[in-house]
Design an enzyme around this catalytic site. Structure first.
Site, PDB file in Angstrom:
ATOM      1  N   LYS A   9     -35.707 -25.381  29.353  1.00 56.65           N
ATOM      2  CA  LYS A   9     -34.293 -25.027  29.451  1.00 56.65           C
ATOM      3  C   LYS A   9     -33.620 -25.238  28.449  1.00 56.65           C
ATOM      4  O   LYS A   9     -33.881 -26.035  27.360  1.00 56.65           O
ATOM      5  CB  LYS A   9     -33.676 -25.582  31.007  1.00 56.65           C
ATOM      6  CG  LYS A   9     -34.510 -25.081  32.136  1.00 56.65           C
ATOM      7  CD  LYS A   9     -33.549 -25.813  33.400  1.00 56.65           C
ATOM      8  CE  LYS A   9     -34.388 -25.429  34.438  1.00 56.65           C
ATOM      9  NZ  LYS A   9     -33.610 -25.714  35.823  1.00 56.65           N
ATOM     10  N   TYR A  49     -34.509 -16.287  39.767  1.00 56.72           N
ATOM     11  CA  TYR A  49     -33.892 -17.133  40.647  1.00 56.72           C
ATOM     12  C   TYR A  49     -33.366 -16.602  41.750  1.00 56.72           C
ATOM     13  O   TYR A  49     -32.436 -17.131  42.582  1.00 56.72           O
ATOM     14  CB  TYR A  49     -32.604 -18.127  39.867  1.00 56.72           C
ATOM     15  CG  TYR A  49     -33.070 -19.195  39.027  1.00 56.72           C
ATOM     16  CD1 TYR A  49     -33.802 -20.399  39.727  1.00 56.72           C
ATOM     17  CD2 TYR A  49     -33.025 -19.258  37.890  1.00 56.72           C
ATOM     18  CE1 TYR A  49     -34.398 -21.266  38.843  1.00 56.72           C
ATOM     19  CE2 TYR A  49     -33.362 -20.367  36.843  1.00 56.72           C
ATOM     20  CZ  TYR A  49     -34.176 -21.607  37.471  1.00 56.72           C
ATOM     21  OH  TYR A  49     -34.415 -22.397  36.606  1.00 56.72           O
ATOM     22  N   ASN A 112     -31.050 -29.859  33.648  1.00 59.53           N
ATOM     23  CA  ASN A 112     -32.079 -30.716  34.049  1.00 59.53           C
ATOM     24  C   ASN A 112     -33.459 -30.425  33.336  1.00 59.53           C
ATOM     25  O   ASN A 112     -34.572 -30.708  33.761  1.00 59.53           O
ATOM     26  CB  ASN A 112     -32.308 -30.879  35.731  1.00 59.53           C
ATOM     27  CG  ASN A 112     -32.642 -29.472  36.138  1.00 59.53           C
ATOM     28  OD1 ASN A 112     -32.792 -28.366  35.497  1.00 59.53           O
ATOM     29  ND2 ASN A 112     -32.951 -29.237  37.460  1.00 59.53           N
ATOM     30  N   HIS A 115     -37.891 -26.307  34.222  1.00 57.67           N
ATOM     31  CA  HIS A 115     -38.397 -25.525  35.329  1.00 57.67           C
ATOM     32  C   HIS A 115     -39.919 -25.598  35.603  1.00 57.67           C
ATOM     33  O   HIS A 115     -40.550 -25.399  34.480  1.00 57.67           O
ATOM     34  CB  HIS A 115     -37.999 -24.146  35.321  1.00 57.67           C
ATOM     35  CG  HIS A 115     -38.586 -23.163  36.340  1.00 57.67           C
ATOM     36  ND1 HIS A 115     -37.966 -23.158  37.523  1.00 57.67           N
ATOM     37  CD2 HIS A 115     -39.777 -22.602  36.172  1.00 57.67           C
ATOM     38  CE1 HIS A 115     -38.930 -22.411  38.461  1.00 57.67           C
ATOM     39  NE2 HIS A 115     -39.897 -21.895  37.645  1.00 57.67           N
ATOM     40  N   GLU A 126     -44.006 -15.790  38.808  1.00 58.06           N
ATOM     41  CA  GLU A 126     -43.273 -16.200  37.674  1.00 58.06           C
ATOM     42  C   GLU A 126     -43.918 -16.138  36.286  1.00 58.06           C
ATOM     43  O   GLU A 126     -43.244 -15.548  35.239  1.00 58.06           O
ATOM     44  CB  GLU A 126     -42.745 -17.695  37.916  1.00 58.06           C
ATOM     45  CG  GLU A 126     -41.678 -18.037  38.944  1.00 58.06           C
ATOM     46  CD  GLU A 126     -41.490 -19.505  39.350  1.00 58.06           C
ATOM     47  OE1 GLU A 126     -42.016 -20.172  38.696  1.00 58.06           O
ATOM     48  OE2 GLU A 126     -40.802 -19.453  40.331  1.00 58.06           O
TER      49      GLU A 126
HETATM   50  P1  IDP Z   1     -36.301 -27.425  41.073  1.00 54.46           P
HETATM   51  O1  IDP Z   1     -35.951 -26.813  39.556  1.00 54.46           O
HETATM   52  O2  IDP Z   1     -36.285 -28.876  41.092  1.00 54.46           O
HETATM   53  O3  IDP Z   1     -37.298 -26.844  41.777  1.00 54.46           O
HETATM   54  P2  IDP Z   1     -34.379 -25.985  42.699  1.00 54.46           P
HETATM   55  O4  IDP Z   1     -33.707 -26.419  44.217  1.00 54.46           O
HETATM   56  O5  IDP Z   1     -35.464 -24.711  42.944  1.00 54.46           O
HETATM   57  O6  IDP Z   1     -34.941 -27.177  42.030  1.00 54.46           O
HETATM   58  O7  IDP Z   1     -32.963 -25.532  41.987  1.00 54.46           O
HETATM   59  C1  IDP Z   1     -33.341 -24.625  40.870  1.00 54.46           C
HETATM   60  C2  IDP Z   1     -32.370 -25.225  39.835  1.00 54.46           C
HETATM   61  O8  IDP Z   1     -31.035 -25.014  40.002  1.00 54.46           O
HETATM   62  C3  IDP Z   1     -32.451 -26.605  39.343  1.00 54.46           C
HETATM   63  O9  IDP Z   1     -33.385 -26.743  38.703  1.00 54.46           O
HETATM   64  C4  IDP Z   1     -31.217 -26.918  38.755  1.00 54.46           C
HETATM   65  O10 IDP Z   1     -31.028 -26.393  37.555  1.00 54.46           O
HETATM   66  C5  IDP Z   1     -30.193 -25.812  39.848  1.00 54.46           C
HETATM   67  N1  IDP Z   1     -29.604 -26.744  40.765  1.00 54.46           N
HETATM   68  C6  IDP Z   1     -30.121 -26.928  41.880  1.00 54.46           C
HETATM   69  N2  IDP Z   1     -29.378 -27.503  42.936  1.00 54.46           N
HETATM   70  C7  IDP Z   1     -28.378 -27.752  42.116  1.00 54.46           C
HETATM   71  C8  IDP Z   1     -27.133 -28.388  42.444  1.00 54.46           C
HETATM   72  O11 IDP Z   1     -26.667 -28.593  43.697  1.00 54.46           O
HETATM   73  N3  IDP Z   1     -25.916 -28.032  41.606  1.00 54.46           N
HETATM   74  C9  IDP Z   1     -26.183 -27.830  40.231  1.00 54.46           C
HETATM   75  N4  IDP Z   1     -27.433 -27.130  39.949  1.00 54.46           N
HETATM   76  C10 IDP Z   1     -28.512 -27.111  40.828  1.00 54.46           C
HETATM   77 MG    MG Z   2     -37.500 -24.484  42.367  1.00 55.87          MG
END
Ligand code: IDP
Ligand code: MG
Length: 156
Positions: A9, A49, A112, A115, A126
């Site tokens: 990212k 997304y 974070n 992905h 994807e």
């Molecule tokens: P993942 O990336 O671990 O699969 P997902 O639940 O699919 O997590 O969420 C996609 C992305 O959305 C996450 O990687 C993160 O960047 C963002 N995200 C998810 N939940 C939150 C939140 O509660 N606050 C802010 N960003 C979030």
């Molecule tokens: Mg996810």
């Protein structure tokens, strides 16, 4: 063999962590079979997304993912999807275990770093969003004979 879509990212690219994160996948024995740097468009981020469309973090997520270039990777190996997810760690940097990519390199919950597709269906969808026909390659690595035990006829 599975192929999964990994995105380093904008925060990973900006913080100069691309090499160290790619090294983790290579060190593990997984194979990089596709790679491109790109600036994700609004449309592509929204499609990628779309499952999160109704979530409160969706707008911020799309804005983050389109804010600066990313590195998109196709990564292959036996069970590559689950292994990659394990290597990434829990979604939030604040919660991810030490030893994982998110646990070792970040503290933020939204920034974070990485992905990774979460199922074979997601990986197929994807990969086709981010790579055109022919951009995900198939090739043998010289060291493959020592990455998997092939004595039973399949990778173990
Ligand atoms: P993942 O990336 O671990 O699969 P997902 O639940 O699919 O997590 O969420 C996609 C992305 O959305 C996450 O990687 C993160 O960047 C963002 N995200 C998810 N939940 C939150 C939140 O509660 N606050 C802010 N960003 C979030
Ligand atoms: Mg996810």
């Amino acid at each position: 063999m599975e192929t999964t879509l990994i995105i380093l990212k904008p925060d990973a690219v900006q913080r100069g962590l691309m090499g160290r994160i790619i090294s983790r996948f290579e060190d593990k024995g997984l194979q990089v079979v596709g790679s491109k740097m790109m600036q994700i468009s609004q449309d592509l981020a929204a499609t990628h997304y779309e499952a999160h469309k109704e979530r409160p973090f969706y707008k911020g997520l799309v804005s983050f993912m389109t804010s600066s270039p990313v590195l998109v990777l196709a990564i292959r190996g036996n069970d590559a999807i689950a292994i990659s997810r394990k290597m990434m760690g829990a979604t939030f940097g604040s919660k991810a275990e030490p030893g994982t990519i998110r646990g070792d390199f970040g503290v933020s919950n939204s920034f974070n770093l990485i992905h990774g597709s979460d199922s074979p269906e997601a990986a197929e969808r994807e990969l086709s969003l981010f790579f055109k026909q022919g951009e995900v390659l198939s090739f043998d690595r010289a060291g493959d004979a020592w990455v998997y035990d092939m004595s039973g006829g399949k990778p173990e």
